[in-house]
Scaffold this motif. Structure first.
Motif, PDB file in Angstrom:
ATOM      1  N   CYS A 128      39.536  83.115  -6.638  1.00  0.00           N
ATOM      2  CA  CYS A 128      40.312  84.177  -5.987  1.00  0.00           C
ATOM      3  C   CYS A 128      39.474  85.027  -5.039  1.00  0.00           C
ATOM      4  O   CYS A 128      40.004  85.850  -4.300  1.00  0.00           O
ATOM      5  N   HIS A 129      38.175  84.837  -5.076  1.00  0.00           N
ATOM      6  CA  HIS A 129      37.357  85.549  -4.113  1.00  0.00           C
ATOM      7  C   HIS A 129      37.363  84.802  -2.785  1.00  0.00           C
ATOM      8  O   HIS A 129      37.328  85.391  -1.714  1.00  0.00           O
ATOM      9  N   ARG A 130      37.438  83.485  -2.888  1.00  0.00           N
ATOM     10  CA  ARG A 130      37.483  82.674  -1.679  1.00  0.00           C
ATOM     11  C   ARG A 130      38.904  82.644  -1.108  1.00  0.00           C
ATOM     12  O   ARG A 130      39.098  82.781   0.090  1.00  0.00           O
ATOM     13  N   GLU A 131      39.882  82.444  -1.983  1.00  0.00           N
ATOM     14  CA  GLU A 131      41.291  82.453  -1.549  1.00  0.00           C
ATOM     15  C   GLU A 131      41.811  83.841  -1.885  1.00  0.00           C
ATOM     16  O   GLU A 131      42.144  84.127  -3.017  1.00  0.00           O
ATOM     17  N   ARG A 132      41.854  84.715  -0.863  1.00  0.00           N
ATOM     18  CA  ARG A 132      42.010  86.110  -1.260  1.00  0.00           C
ATOM     19  C   ARG A 132      43.416  86.676  -1.184  1.00  0.00           C
ATOM     20  O   ARG A 132      43.606  87.868  -1.325  1.00  0.00           O
ATOM     21  N   THR A 133      44.417  85.820  -0.916  1.00  0.00           N
ATOM     22  CA  THR A 133      45.791  86.327  -0.986  1.00  0.00           C
ATOM     23  C   THR A 133      46.610  85.377  -1.846  1.00  0.00           C
ATOM     24  O   THR A 133      46.221  84.232  -2.072  1.00  0.00           O
ATOM     25  N   LEU A 134      47.768  85.873  -2.281  1.00  0.00           N
ATOM     26  CA  LEU A 134      48.660  85.037  -3.081  1.00  0.00           C
ATOM     27  C   LEU A 134      49.011  83.755  -2.318  1.00  0.00           C
ATOM     28  O   LEU A 134      49.043  82.664  -2.890  1.00  0.00           O
ATOM     29  N   TYR A 135      49.228  83.917  -1.016  1.00  0.00           N
ATOM     30  CA  TYR A 135      49.603  82.764  -0.202  1.00  0.00           C
ATOM     31  C   TYR A 135      48.494  81.703  -0.190  1.00  0.00           C
ATOM     32  O   TYR A 135      48.745  80.520  -0.417  1.00  0.00           O
ATOM     33  N   LEU A 136      47.259  82.141   0.049  1.00  0.00           N
ATOM     34  CA  LEU A 136      46.140  81.181   0.069  1.00  0.00           C
ATOM     35  C   LEU A 136      45.943  80.528  -1.301  1.00  0.00           C
ATOM     36  O   LEU A 136      45.618  79.348  -1.395  1.00  0.00           O
ATOM     37  N   ILE A 137      46.166  81.305  -2.351  1.00  0.00           N
ATOM     38  CA  ILE A 137      46.031  80.753  -3.705  1.00  0.00           C
ATOM     39  C   ILE A 137      47.070  79.648  -3.937  1.00  0.00           C
ATOM     40  O   ILE A 137      46.743  78.562  -4.407  1.00  0.00           O
ATOM     41  N   THR A 138      48.309  79.920  -3.566  1.00  0.00           N
ATOM     42  CA  THR A 138      49.353  78.907  -3.796  1.00  0.00           C
ATOM     43  C   THR A 138      49.090  77.651  -2.968  1.00  0.00           C
ATOM     44  O   THR A 138      49.282  76.535  -3.448  1.00  0.00           O
ATOM     45  N   LEU A 139      48.600  77.851  -1.740  1.00  0.00           N
ATOM     46  CA  LEU A 139      48.271  76.672  -0.910  1.00  0.00           C
ATOM     47  C   LEU A 139      47.179  75.836  -1.561  1.00  0.00           C
ATOM     48  O   LEU A 139      47.229  74.600  -1.552  1.00  0.00           O
ATOM     49  N   LYS A 140      46.180  76.517  -2.125  1.00  0.00           N
ATOM     50  CA  LYS A 140      45.057  75.816  -2.752  1.00  0.00           C
ATOM     51  C   LYS A 140      45.532  75.025  -3.976  1.00  0.00           C
ATOM     52  O   LYS A 140      45.070  73.904  -4.217  1.00  0.00           O
ATOM     53  N   ILE A 141      46.459  75.611  -4.722  1.00  0.00           N
ATOM     54  CA  ILE A 141      46.998  74.904  -5.885  1.00  0.00           C
ATOM     55  C   ILE A 141      47.726  73.647  -5.416  1.00  0.00           C
ATOM     56  O   ILE A 141      47.514  72.553  -5.937  1.00  0.00           O
ATOM     57  N   ALA A 142      48.560  73.812  -4.388  1.00  0.00           N
ATOM     58  CA  ALA A 142      49.301  72.673  -3.851  1.00  0.00           C
ATOM     59  C   ALA A 142      48.336  71.581  -3.384  1.00  0.00           C
ATOM     60  O   ALA A 142      48.520  70.401  -3.670  1.00  0.00           O
ATOM     61  N   GLU A 143      47.278  72.010  -2.701  1.00  0.00           N
ATOM     62  CA  GLU A 143      46.301  71.051  -2.190  1.00  0.00           C
ATOM     63  C   GLU A 143      45.671  70.251  -3.333  1.00  0.00           C
ATOM     64  O   GLU A 143      45.512  69.030  -3.245  1.00  0.00           O
ATOM     65  N   GLN A 144      45.355  70.940  -4.437  1.00  0.00           N
ATOM     66  CA  GLN A 144      44.726  70.239  -5.557  1.00  0.00           C
ATOM     67  C   GLN A 144      45.694  69.306  -6.272  1.00  0.00           C
ATOM     68  O   GLN A 144      45.278  68.365  -6.933  1.00  0.00           O
ATOM     69  N   LEU A 145      46.983  69.581  -6.130  1.00  0.00           N
ATOM     70  CA  LEU A 145      47.984  68.664  -6.686  1.00  0.00           C
ATOM     71  C   LEU A 145      48.334  67.565  -5.686  1.00  0.00           C
ATOM     72  O   LEU A 145      49.246  66.779  -5.906  1.00  0.00           O
ATOM     73  N   LYS A 146      47.613  67.580  -4.554  1.00  0.00           N
ATOM     74  CA  LYS A 146      47.831  66.620  -3.473  1.00  0.00           C
ATOM     75  C   LYS A 146      49.251  66.672  -2.929  1.00  0.00           C
ATOM     76  O   LYS A 146      49.867  65.656  -2.606  1.00  0.00           O
ATOM     77  N   LEU A 147      49.739  67.880  -2.840  1.00  0.00           N
ATOM     78  CA  LEU A 147      51.083  68.111  -2.333  1.00  0.00           C
ATOM     79  C   LEU A 147      50.947  68.617  -0.910  1.00  0.00           C
ATOM     80  O   LEU A 147      50.166  69.543  -0.673  1.00  0.00           O
ATOM     81  N   SER A 148      51.689  68.037   0.027  1.00  0.00           N
ATOM     82  CA  SER A 148      51.532  68.595   1.369  1.00  0.00           C
ATOM     83  C   SER A 148      52.625  69.629   1.632  1.00  0.00           C
ATOM     84  O   SER A 148      53.787  69.447   1.312  1.00  0.00           O
ATOM     85  N   ILE A 149      52.173  70.752   2.159  1.00  0.00           N
ATOM     86  CA  ILE A 149      53.046  71.896   2.397  1.00  0.00           C
ATOM     87  C   ILE A 149      53.145  72.084   3.903  1.00  0.00           C
ATOM     88  O   ILE A 149      52.128  72.046   4.585  1.00  0.00           O
TER      89      ILE A 149
END
Ligand code: ADP
Length: 394
Positions: free
Chosen positions: A86-107
């Motif tokens: 959360c220090h690197r991904e510092r907003t809720l939006y960036l956090i959700t994108l990172k989660i999606a990316e790790q699930l290999k989901l394209s947004i």
């Protein structure tokens, strides 16, 4: 010739095969998540891992997540693990994108809100009958810098999504539990259900951790036992040290490099001592200098620390540093200084030896000044600067 066989094994991001003295924590985590095995979908598990820097929080969560997913697979339960800093991904939006990316989901790149991204994630899990354990590392940063509605959304997910099968569970890594006390009770109750504390390491524990690394990173017989003993004793919590495994491994690595530089075929206790005092000396000189700074130059230092930690780069264009500085001012509710004044602060910081400046190379468009810290942006330093800022503000 070098004493090091494979220096990458001393890298902070390296995931070791074993975790000496954290086996019980791995077990506690498995117990905390047993509902996913016994009655998948019934509850959204929440566990807080707390402890000082270098106590193995990150590495334990990662190893647990992978092992747990593997273990439940045999029972036909699909679990994915996602780890977000959360220090690197510092907003809720960036956090959700990172989660999606790790699930290999394209947004789709634009136009969606964090809530909509989360909904896509949930539907994806639903379609595949999957569960996810999300670790939100350095969650303190998110709690300290996000609007209440974002905190509310992430922790009260299931009040919002209105679905029956709960597919998202969390591990929150929080360095300082007092961060929680500023939260609303209902929010706090959604986070702090199960708290696992990671104590600082004792000397003997550090010794075992270091010996494991010696075996994989150095050539046989090139590190004396005394050297490892010295580093463990100086850092061991039971002997007055900080109990920090990261710092201990860093000292071991530097001792190796000093041995190499001196042309010694073996890392001796003298090399370990030199490495230790070099790390201490650097730290104490800088801490000393920082004590003399006023609020705004201090915020500039903090801006550089944030950028270095977030982007894992060394130097940053002055404009980027000013942007981060303005953001910090806004967070603290103080008026940012004008550009010319900021420039003057930079000049002073450079004279004090706290920052370096250089002109960007010909490759970059236009010429700009690049700024860098003269010291590593360690967690200790970040904590120290944050504390000084708190004191200066009042
Ligand atoms: P934290 O998240 O608590 O700050 P980390 O998990 O990043 O700490 O650990 C810091 C460093 O120490 C990492 O390189 C990690 O691999 C190592 N480390 C910590 N605990 C152990 C352990 N029990 N066994 C092996 N390595 C460890």
């Amino acid at each position: 010739p070098s004493v090091l066989k494979d220096g990458s094994k001393l890298n902070p991001d390296y995931i070791p095969e074993r975790l000496p003295h954290r086996e019980d924590k791995l077990k506690e985590l498995t117990i905390a998540f047993r509902d996913i095995v016994n009655d998948p979908g019934k509850s959204s598990v929440r566990v807080v891992i707390t402890g000082r820097t270098g106590t193995g929080k990150t590495v334990t969560a990662r190893i647990f997540g992978k092992a747990f997913a593997e273990q439940v697979k045999n029972r036909g339960i699909k679990v994915e693990y996602a780890h977000v800093n959360c220090h690197r991904e510092r907003t809720l939006y960036l956090i959700t994108l990172k989660i999606a990316e790790q699930l290999k989901l394209s947004i789709p790149p634009r136009g969606l809100s964090s809530q909509e991204v989360f909904k896509i994630i949930h539907e994806y899990l639903e379609r595949r009958n999957m569960y996810v354990i999300i670790t939100l590392d350095e969650f303190d940063y998110f709690l300290n810098s996000s609007p209440p509605e974002d905190i509310y959304f992430i922790v009260r997910l299931y009040d919002e999504l209105a679905v029956n099968v709960k597919r998202v569970s969390y591990i929150f890594i929080i360095r300082d539990l007092t961060t929680l006390s500023s939260l609303d009770k209902t929010v706090r109750d959604h986070i702090a259900r199960d708290i696992i504390e990671f104590p600082p390491y004792k000397s003997n524990e550090l010794y075992d951790i270091l010996q494991d690394r010696v075996k994989i990173a150095f050539y046989d017989g090139t590190v004396s036992d005394d050297a490892v003993r010295f580093i463990s004793d100086i850092n061991g919590f039971d002997k007055g040290g900080s109990g920090n495994a990261r710092l201990s491994i860093e000292t071991l690595e530097l001792a190796g490099r000093i041995a190499d530089a001196e042309g010694s075929p073996i890392v001796t206790v003298e090399h370990a001592k030199k490495a230790n005092s070099r790390l201490n000396e650097e730290a104490s000189i800088i801490l000393d200098e920082l004590n003399y700074l006023e609020l705004h130059p201090m915020l500039l230092v903090k801006a550089l620390i944030n950028l270095s930690k977030r982007e894992k780069k060394e130097s940053f264009p002055i404009g980027e540093v000013e942007d981060e500085y303005s953001r910090l001012c806004e967070l603290l509710g103080v008026e940012p200084r004008r550009h010319t004044q900021v420039f003057e602060y930079m000049r002073r910081l450079k004279l004090m030896g706290i920052i370096n400046t250089q002109q960007s190379g010909k490759g970059m468009r236009g010429r700009t000044t690049l700024l860098s810290l003269t010291f590593p942006a360690s967690q200790e330093l970040d904590d120290y600067v944050t504390k000084l800022i708190g004191a200066l503000k009042n």
